[in-house]
Design a protein around this motif. Structure first.
Motif, PDB file in Angstrom:
ATOM      1  N   ASP A  18     -17.426  12.835 -37.776  1.00  0.00           N
ATOM      2  CA  ASP A  18     -16.616  11.679 -38.155  1.00  0.00           C
ATOM      3  C   ASP A  18     -16.807  10.540 -37.155  1.00  0.00           C
ATOM      4  O   ASP A  18     -16.881   9.367 -37.538  1.00  0.00           O
ATOM      5  CB  ASP A  18     -15.134  12.049 -38.204  1.00  0.00           C
ATOM      6  CG  ASP A  18     -14.817  13.056 -39.286  1.00  0.00           C
ATOM      7  OD1 ASP A  18     -15.422  12.972 -40.363  1.00  0.00           O
ATOM      8  OD2 ASP A  18     -13.967  13.927 -39.043  1.00  0.00           O
ATOM      9  N   ILE A  52     -10.164  14.111 -36.440  1.00  0.00           N
ATOM     10  CA  ILE A  52     -11.569  13.820 -36.702  1.00  0.00           C
ATOM     11  C   ILE A  52     -12.416  14.753 -35.847  1.00  0.00           C
ATOM     12  O   ILE A  52     -11.919  15.377 -34.898  1.00  0.00           O
ATOM     13  CB  ILE A  52     -11.938  12.353 -36.379  1.00  0.00           C
ATOM     14  CG1 ILE A  52     -11.597  12.021 -34.909  1.00  0.00           C
ATOM     15  CG2 ILE A  52     -11.256  11.391 -37.325  1.00  0.00           C
ATOM     16  CD1 ILE A  52     -12.115  10.675 -34.445  1.00  0.00           C
ATOM     17  N   ASP A  53     -13.705  14.847 -36.172  1.00  0.00           N
ATOM     18  CA  ASP A  53     -14.632  15.617 -35.353  1.00  0.00           C
ATOM     19  C   ASP A  53     -15.805  14.724 -34.952  1.00  0.00           C
ATOM     20  O   ASP A  53     -15.801  13.520 -35.223  1.00  0.00           O
ATOM     21  CB  ASP A  53     -15.115  16.873 -36.086  1.00  0.00           C
ATOM     22  CG  ASP A  53     -15.762  16.558 -37.437  1.00  0.00           C
ATOM     23  OD1 ASP A  53     -16.272  15.424 -37.627  1.00  0.00           O
ATOM     24  OD2 ASP A  53     -15.786  17.453 -38.299  1.00  0.00           O
ATOM     25  N   GLU A  54     -16.793  15.306 -34.307  1.00  0.00           N
ATOM     26  CA  GLU A  54     -17.919  14.513 -33.810  1.00  0.00           C
ATOM     27  C   GLU A  54     -18.725  13.881 -34.949  1.00  0.00           C
ATOM     28  O   GLU A  54     -19.274  12.792 -34.797  1.00  0.00           O
ATOM     29  CB  GLU A  54     -18.822  15.378 -32.934  1.00  0.00           C
ATOM     30  CG  GLU A  54     -18.219  15.755 -31.586  1.00  0.00           C
ATOM     31  CD  GLU A  54     -17.976  14.544 -30.685  1.00  0.00           C
ATOM     32  OE1 GLU A  54     -18.594  13.477 -30.922  1.00  0.00           O
ATOM     33  OE2 GLU A  54     -17.161  14.659 -29.752  1.00  0.00           O
ATOM     34  N   GLY A  81     -12.711  13.730 -26.061  1.00  0.00           N
ATOM     35  CA  GLY A  81     -11.581  14.341 -26.752  1.00  0.00           C
ATOM     36  C   GLY A  81     -10.800  15.332 -25.916  1.00  0.00           C
ATOM     37  O   GLY A  81      -9.779  15.856 -26.381  1.00  0.00           O
ATOM     38  N   GLY A 109      -7.532  16.720 -33.402  1.00  0.00           N
ATOM     39  CA  GLY A 109      -8.248  17.389 -34.480  1.00  0.00           C
ATOM     40  C   GLY A 109      -8.233  16.640 -35.799  1.00  0.00           C
ATOM     41  O   GLY A 109      -8.593  17.194 -36.835  1.00  0.00           O
ATOM     42  N   LEU A 121      -9.401  12.484 -31.721  1.00  0.00           N
ATOM     43  CA  LEU A 121     -10.337  13.591 -31.550  1.00  0.00           C
ATOM     44  C   LEU A 121      -9.622  14.806 -30.970  1.00  0.00           C
ATOM     45  O   LEU A 121      -9.805  15.935 -31.436  1.00  0.00           O
ATOM     46  CB  LEU A 121     -11.479  13.145 -30.624  1.00  0.00           C
ATOM     47  CG  LEU A 121     -12.726  14.031 -30.538  1.00  0.00           C
ATOM     48  CD1 LEU A 121     -13.356  14.211 -31.905  1.00  0.00           C
ATOM     49  CD2 LEU A 121     -13.725  13.427 -29.554  1.00  0.00           C
ATOM     50  N   HIS A 122      -8.782  14.589 -29.969  1.00  0.00           N
ATOM     51  CA  HIS A 122      -8.052  15.692 -29.339  1.00  0.00           C
ATOM     52  C   HIS A 122      -7.093  16.356 -30.324  1.00  0.00           C
ATOM     53  O   HIS A 122      -6.925  17.581 -30.317  1.00  0.00           O
ATOM     54  CB  HIS A 122      -7.272  15.182 -28.128  1.00  0.00           C
ATOM     55  CG  HIS A 122      -6.527  16.267 -27.405  1.00  0.00           C
ATOM     56  ND1 HIS A 122      -7.144  17.145 -26.541  1.00  0.00           N
ATOM     57  CD2 HIS A 122      -5.214  16.626 -27.444  1.00  0.00           C
ATOM     58  CE1 HIS A 122      -6.253  18.000 -26.077  1.00  0.00           C
ATOM     59  NE2 HIS A 122      -5.075  17.707 -26.601  1.00  0.00           N
TER      60      HIS A 122
END
Length: 284
Positions: free
Chosen positions: A160, A156-158, A181, A154, A151-152
């Motif tokens: 995902d 994936i996002d929320e 993240g 980038g 997540l950090h």
């Protein structure tokens, strides 16, 4: 002709402009490698991808995530996704031998139906499915650190993240609220989880004017920094770290600086150190 890190059939290579003669020359020169029946790859693709295709699947889970720079705790095994019903699986090292029993622990096969069938390449699954497999493969605290890391970064996002947990068995849903993240490293996530277990109030990635950002602020007074050798072994960086600690102390903050190696291999010592500092603060 431009070939990528994919596995190609003879027909696909012909579509790229290869002829029977030029394909033979590419194999002889080492430009291409035949990894299994009617599957060819460039010889400069990572060995793990070659082995995954040779088995009869695609790289996934910890193997793929390590290649992408996502935090995983430890992994020396080849993780391969294989479609259900696959047969004629071969040894990762040679097409001449069938796949040996998993007793050697050199590899792990993932048979789950993919959440996103159309993602990834012919040598690896998509990031989302690799993360789903990684959550199942690892203890909970490392799975959280892996998701934080992706997540950090980038990858994936929320949205995902919601799809990941929708695809996971119900027993993993308790992990969802623990994802954050903002964590900049796997060790930082592991320390945050330790602090949560101790009932501490935790704020990650706090910026102090004139000092900079710190990894964790605990109960409003304890700063915890999670140092990695890569960024902290030079004396110049150590001197800067000590200057930061001095300035924090002048403002009434205590600093506990932990190395990644200690965090990941000696968690009981980390817990003891944090408890010791909390106890002293309570007495004073």
């Amino acid at each position: 002709m431009e070939l990528t890190w994919n596995a190609y059939s003879r027909a696909e290579l012909c579509a790229h402009g290869f002829t029977r003669r030029s394909l033979a020359r590419a194999l002889e020169s080492g430009e291409l490698l035949r990894v299994r029946r009617d599957r060819y790859v460039r010889t400069d693709i990572p060995a793990a991808l070659q082995s995954a295709v040779r088995i009869g699947g695609r790289a996934t889970c910890l193997t793929l995530l390590q290649m992408l720079g996502v935090f995983v705790f430890q992994n020396s095994r080849l993780h391969v996704h294989v479609p259900r019903g696959s047969s004629r699986l071969r040894s990762p090292g040679t097409t001449r031998a069938p796949l040996a029993p998993r007793a050697d622990r050199a590899y792990r096969l993932h048979w789950m139906t993919l959440a996103r069938q159309d993602e990834g390449t012919s040598t690896c699954v998509g990031v989302l499915d690799a993360l789903i497999h990684a959550v199942i493969c690892q203890p909970a605290r490392y799975a959280i650190a892996t998701l934080d890391s992706a997540l950090h970064a980038g990858l994936i996002d929320e949205i995902d993240m919601g799809d990941i947990f929708a695809a996971l068995p119900a027993r993993f849903q308790v992990l969802r609220p623990l994802i954050n993240g903002r964590a900049e490293s796997g060790p930082e996530t592991l320390v945050r989880l330790i602090l949560r277990g101790l009932g501490c109030d935790i704020i990650p990635q706090v910026t102090f004017d004139g000092i900079g950002r710190v990894d964790l602020l605990v109960d409003g007074w304890l700063v915890i920094e999670c140092d990695s050798r890569e960024f902290h072994e030079a004396w110049e960086q150590q001197a800067k770290d000590r200057e930061r600690d001095l300035r924090l102390a002048a403002r009434g903050y205590a600093t506990l600086r932990l190395t990644a190696a200690v965090i990941m291999t000696r968690p009981d010592d980390v817990i003891a150190a944090i408890r010791g500092m909390l106890t002293v603060r309570g007495v004073s």
